[in-house]
Design a protein around this motif. Sequence first.
Motif, PDB file in Angstrom:
ATOM      1  N   GLU A  48       1.015  -1.040   0.234  1.00 48.59           N
ATOM      2  CA  GLU A  48      -0.204  -0.089   0.335  1.00 48.59           C
ATOM      3  C   GLU A  48       1.141   1.006   0.134  1.00 48.59           C
ATOM      4  O   GLU A  48       0.733   1.845  -1.086  1.00 48.59           O
ATOM      5  N   SER A  51       2.348   1.608  -3.354  1.00 50.18           N
ATOM      6  CA  SER A  51       1.747   2.023  -3.925  1.00 50.18           C
ATOM      7  C   SER A  51       1.139   3.248  -4.506  1.00 50.18           C
ATOM      8  O   SER A  51       0.564   3.861  -5.023  1.00 50.18           O
ATOM      9  N   LEU A  52       1.649   4.259  -2.937  1.00 49.77           N
ATOM     10  CA  LEU A  52       0.604   5.116  -2.579  1.00 49.77           C
ATOM     11  C   LEU A  52       1.861   6.324  -3.079  1.00 49.77           C
ATOM     12  O   LEU A  52       1.770   7.578  -3.239  1.00 49.77           O
ATOM     13  N   GLN A  53       3.071   6.039  -2.871  1.00 44.28           N
ATOM     14  CA  GLN A  53       4.494   6.534  -3.380  1.00 44.28           C
ATOM     15  C   GLN A  53       3.869   6.603  -5.018  1.00 44.28           C
ATOM     16  O   GLN A  53       4.743   7.826  -5.545  1.00 44.28           O
ATOM     17  N   MET A  54       3.897   5.627  -5.665  1.00 47.35           N
ATOM     18  CA  MET A  54       4.072   5.827  -7.020  1.00 47.35           C
ATOM     19  C   MET A  54       2.221   6.436  -7.583  1.00 47.35           C
ATOM     20  O   MET A  54       3.003   7.171  -8.753  1.00 47.35           O
ATOM     21  N   LYS A  55       1.688   6.570  -6.802  1.00 52.87           N
ATOM     22  CA  LYS A  55       0.300   6.982  -7.074  1.00 52.87           C
ATOM     23  C   LYS A  55       0.520   8.992  -7.688  1.00 52.87           C
ATOM     24  O   LYS A  55       0.610   9.659  -8.444  1.00 52.87           O
ATOM     25  N   ARG A  56       1.564   9.386  -6.230  1.00 52.49           N
ATOM     26  CA  ARG A  56       2.550  10.175  -6.145  1.00 52.49           C
ATOM     27  C   ARG A  56       3.702  10.576  -7.234  1.00 52.49           C
ATOM     28  O   ARG A  56       3.037  11.829  -7.508  1.00 52.49           O
ATOM     29  N   MET A  58       3.430  10.144 -10.402  1.00 53.61           N
ATOM     30  CA  MET A  58       2.583   9.485 -11.213  1.00 53.61           C
ATOM     31  C   MET A  58       1.815  10.526 -10.965  1.00 53.61           C
ATOM     32  O   MET A  58       1.707  11.394 -12.279  1.00 53.61           O
ATOM     33  N   ASP A  59       1.680  11.450 -10.254  1.00 59.00           N
ATOM     34  CA  ASP A  59       0.912  12.795 -10.424  1.00 59.00           C
ATOM     35  C   ASP A  59       1.283  13.766 -10.797  1.00 59.00           C
ATOM     36  O   ASP A  59       1.381  14.603 -11.111  1.00 59.00           O
ATOM     37  N   HIS A  62       2.106  14.021 -14.171  1.00 62.43           N
ATOM     38  CA  HIS A  62       1.664  14.405 -14.978  1.00 62.43           C
ATOM     39  C   HIS A  62       1.207  16.023 -14.743  1.00 62.43           C
ATOM     40  O   HIS A  62       0.855  16.391 -15.852  1.00 62.43           O
TER      41      HIS A  62
END
Length: 110
Positions: A48, A51-56, A58-59, A62
Motif C-alpha cells: 500500500e 502504491s501510494l508513492q507510485m501514485k504521487r 505519477m501525479d 502528470h
Amino acid sequence: MSEASIPIGLLDTILALVAGILFTLVGIIYRRLRRRISNLEENVGELESQSLQMKRDMDVAHTWMFGREEDPTNSGIAAEIEEINVRLEQLVDALHDEEDLDFERDDVED
C-alpha cells in the motif's frame, strides 16, 4: 464371554494425552496462521505504501507534463513542447519560402 475392564485411571490418562496432543497441534497451527497473517499484513502495508508513492510520482509527472486542471494558465511541458513545435514549423515554412524566392543580391559575388 468375559468383559475386559480398563481401569478408569488409565482411561483418564489416555484421554488426557490425546486431548493434550490435539490441543498442541491446534496451538501450533494457530501460531503458524497468526504468523502468516502478520506477515501478510506487513506485506500489504508495504504494498500500500509503495502504491501510494507510485501514485504521487505519477501525479507529479502528470502535472509536470500537462499542468493542473484547476489552473488553466498552467498547461505544463506539453504546451511548451507544442509551442516550440509550432515555432519550428513556422521557421521551417519561412526558410522554405525564402528558398523559393529567387533573387539576386548586389553585395554577393558569384
